[in-house]
Design a protein around this motif. Structure first.
Motif: not given
Length: 145
Positions: A50-51, A68-69, A72, A76
């Protein structure tokens, strides 16, 4: 170039290499009891994928370097590894330690960690600030790749 000058240069270079070897040995021994357990603890806390727990361990430079991209996308990929279980022997990087003589102190380890999905290659660079270790850089890859 005269032979005498060449001998002096070789002697100086050899002395520098020997000094770096002993310096990096001392650094490895110094961080064995603090940085190595910190790596395992960081991996335990980050393996929720988790971030927030991840970003809590990042150095400010690392937070600024990733969008942020990108974060993410990495999360994943890393979620497929599952939870961190244990780590085998960590290898201290003498090269990173030697280059830290010319800038901020960085400590780098690589090794194989066990996650739910199996063995994973770990490469992590830490920065020590105020007796805490922060992640400057890290990467995980499946050990069978």
């Amino acid at each position: 170039m005269q032979v005498q000058t060449l001998r002096i240069i070789i002697a100086l270079l050899l002395t520098m290499v020997i000094m770096l070897y002993f310096y990096t040995n001392r650094e490895r021994d110094h961080y064995k009891s603090s940085a190595e357990p910190a790596v395992a603890q960081i991996l335990v806390e980050m393996s929720d994928w988790e971030k927030e727990p991840l970003l809590r361990h990042f150095a400010p430079e690392a937070k600024q370097a990733i969008t942020h991209e990108q974060l993410d996308h990495l999360l994943s990929i890393y979620r497929s590894f599952g939870r961190f279980r244990s780590i085998e022997e960590l290898e201290f990087s003498r090269t990173v330690s030697a280059f830290s003589l010319f800038g901020e102190k960085r400590i780098n380890y690589s090794g194989v960690a066990n996650f739910d999905a199996g063995p994973v290659n770990v490469n992590i660079t830490l920065i020590e600030r105020n007796s805490f270790f922060f992640v400057y850089n890290f990467s995980l890859t499946r050990a069978d790749e």
